[in-house]
Structure formats: structure tokens, C-alpha cells
Write a protein that holds these residues in place. Structure first.
Motif, PDB file in Angstrom:
ATOM      1  N   GLN A 140       0.724  -0.902  -0.040  1.00  0.00           N
ATOM      2  CA  GLN A 140       0.216   0.255  -0.191  1.00  0.00           C
ATOM      3  C   GLN A 140       0.698   0.828  -0.057  1.00  0.00           C
ATOM      4  N   ILE A 141       0.955   1.826  -0.884  1.00  0.00           N
ATOM      5  CA  ILE A 141       1.636   3.761  -1.197  1.00  0.00           C
ATOM      6  C   ILE A 141       0.859   4.565  -1.140  1.00  0.00           C
ATOM      7  N   LEU A 142       0.599   5.519  -0.214  1.00  0.00           N
ATOM      8  CA  LEU A 142       0.188   6.503  -0.142  1.00  0.00           C
ATOM      9  C   LEU A 142      -1.649   6.337  -0.355  1.00  0.00           C
ATOM     10  N   GLY A 143      -1.607   5.361   0.320  1.00  0.00           N
ATOM     11  CA  GLY A 143      -3.222   4.931   0.890  1.00  0.00           C
ATOM     12  C   GLY A 143      -3.949   3.561  -0.560  1.00  0.00           C
ATOM     13  N   VAL A 144      -3.185   3.714  -1.388  1.00  0.00           N
ATOM     14  CA  VAL A 144      -3.750   2.481  -2.986  1.00  0.00           C
ATOM     15  C   VAL A 144      -3.029   1.523  -1.975  1.00  0.00           C
ATOM     16  N   GLY A 168      -7.209   6.552 -10.177  1.00  0.00           N
ATOM     17  CA  GLY A 168      -7.014   5.617  -9.501  1.00  0.00           C
ATOM     18  C   GLY A 168      -7.471   4.322  -8.560  1.00  0.00           C
ATOM     19  N   SER A 169      -8.117   3.554 -10.342  1.00  0.00           N
ATOM     20  CA  SER A 169      -8.959   2.160 -10.047  1.00  0.00           C
ATOM     21  C   SER A 169      -8.213   1.769 -10.892  1.00  0.00           C
ATOM     22  N   ALA A 185      -3.350  -4.923  -9.929  1.00  0.00           N
ATOM     23  CA  ALA A 185      -4.654  -4.122  -9.273  1.00  0.00           C
ATOM     24  C   ALA A 185      -4.418  -3.364  -8.483  1.00  0.00           C
ATOM     25  N   TYR A 186      -4.289  -1.828  -9.293  1.00  0.00           N
ATOM     26  CA  TYR A 186      -3.684  -1.120  -8.344  1.00  0.00           C
ATOM     27  C   TYR A 186      -5.651  -0.200  -8.607  1.00  0.00           C
ATOM     28  N   GLY A 187      -5.096  -0.484  -6.710  1.00  0.00           N
ATOM     29  CA  GLY A 187      -6.520   0.257  -6.409  1.00  0.00           C
ATOM     30  C   GLY A 187      -7.829  -0.573  -6.476  1.00  0.00           C
TER      31      GLY A 187
END
Length: 204
Positions: A140-144, A168-169, A185-187
Motif C-alpha cells: 500500500q503506497i500513499l493510501g492506494v 486511481g482504480s 490490481a491498482y486501487g
């Protein structure tokens, strides 16, 4: 502090600062400043401000007590596919180990769990189930939240994007020359079984 570099401003009102090898000596720690955090205070009282401060922690396995036993080497604690160390009958698992056929550590939780199962089976004389290196990684990076299933590293742009990176998804797919695939899977809240199924699915 081994080095500090200030990168050129890429956009107006945004600056980038990178610090490396700050060390873990408890007598001279690097402090995060502010709430929300907006700077880093170095041991010499220098304060380095930035638009965004990303705090990351590393680790170094403590294998010094194994020197002279033949178990550890310059790469730490080597194991094979059955989690056997250099000494027959002694098994190891977790962040301190590295797979000798690979040559470097992969200190991820998924690998530690896989290796623990294999080491236990090997110690009991049972056939090992699965591989000691899992193809799953998450962070998890910067909440993502980011989940990855498949071979790493990744080269070039993804071959397919399902979603919107700007928002962001997104689900991203990389197809490799050997026929394998990597799914990111990004966000996106995507169950691991579905990611594995996507990685194993044939190209459309």
C-alpha cells in the motif's frame, strides 16, 4: 546519511527529495516532522522539507550468530525447493531465507507462509505442496492498495488496462514472451483467487 539528492522541479509547486541509507542507529534517528508530515529532520538538526514525505522501512536479517555453522553465507540463509538449508535435516523459512536457485531474498509475507508450510512438511517427511516462492505480492503506497500476481519485474507498458489509472482504480495486465502473465490490481478490491485466475487465463 549516505546521500541526499534534490531532484529538479517537474511541476510548479512540487518538489522531490530523496534520502538514502539513513540508518537504524537509535542514537541518531531520522525524524518525521509535522502533522501532517511535511519534512524530515536529520541527526545534525538539518530539516528537509518536501510536498510529500513517504516513509519506508527496510530490514537486514540478523544471521551473524550463524557464522561458522555453514548455514548462512553472504546472501543470508540459503534454502532449496524443500526449504532444506546447506545442512541436511535443518530447514528454514521466512524473511531470513533466500532460494538458492534464485540467488536473492524475497521477503514477502506470502513467501514466508508458503515456506513455512513446505519446511514443516519436509521436516515431517511429507511431500511438499506448492513452491517456496509465491507469485503474489501486495503493498500500500500513499493510501492506494496494490496487488500483484505473476512474474516480476515488469517491462514496458501494460498490454491491457481495465479501468482508469487517472481515477486511481484499474486492473492492468502484462503479457510476457514465455506465455505467462502478470496482473496488477491498482486501487481495486479484487480477491486473490480472481487475480490468479486472470493471470492463468489464455490471452483474449
Amino acid at each position: 546519511m549516505a546521500g541526499v539528492s534534490e531532484r529538479p522541479r517537474l511541476q510548479p509547486r512540487r518538489s522531490w527529495l530523496q534520502t538514502t541509507n539513513c540508518g537504524s542507529d537509535s542514537t541518531s534517528p531520522v525524524r518525521l516532522v509535522g502533522n501532517p508530515i511535511h519534512a524530515v529532520a536529520l541527526p545534525d538538526a538539518t530539516v528537509l522539507a518536501a510536498d510529500v514525505v513517504v516513509s519506508c522501512a527496510g530490514e537486514i536479517p540478523h544471521t551473524g550468530w550463524l557464522h561458522g555453522t555453514g548455514l548462512a553465507d553472504e546472501h543470508d540463509l540459503g534454502i532449496d525447493e524443500k526449504c532444506t538449508t546447506a545442512t541436511p535435516g535443518i530447514y528454514a523459512a521466512g524473511d531470513v531465507t533466500y532460494l538458492r536457485s534464485v540467488g536473492h531474498r524475497a521477503p514477502f509475507r506470502s513467501n514466508a507462509v508458503a515456506q513455512a508450510k513446505i519446511a514443516a512438511a519436509s521436516a515431517l517427511g511429507l511431500p511438499a505442496q506448492g513452491a517456496p516462492i509465491d507469485d503474489y505480492f501486495w503493498t500500500q503506497i500513499l493510501g492506494v492498495a496494490i496487488k500483484i500476481v505473476g512474474p516480476l519485474p515488469l517491462h514496458g507498458p501494460p498490454s491491457h488496462i481495465d479501468g482508469n489509472l487517472t481515477e486511481g482504480s484499474a486492473l492492468l495486465t502484462w503479457r510476457h514472451s514465455d506465455g505467462t502473465a502478470t496482473i496488477v490490481a491498482y486501487g481495486v478490491r479484487t480477491p486473490l483467487p480472481r487475480l490468479r485466475a486472470l493471470a492463468q487465463a489464455p490471452p483474449p
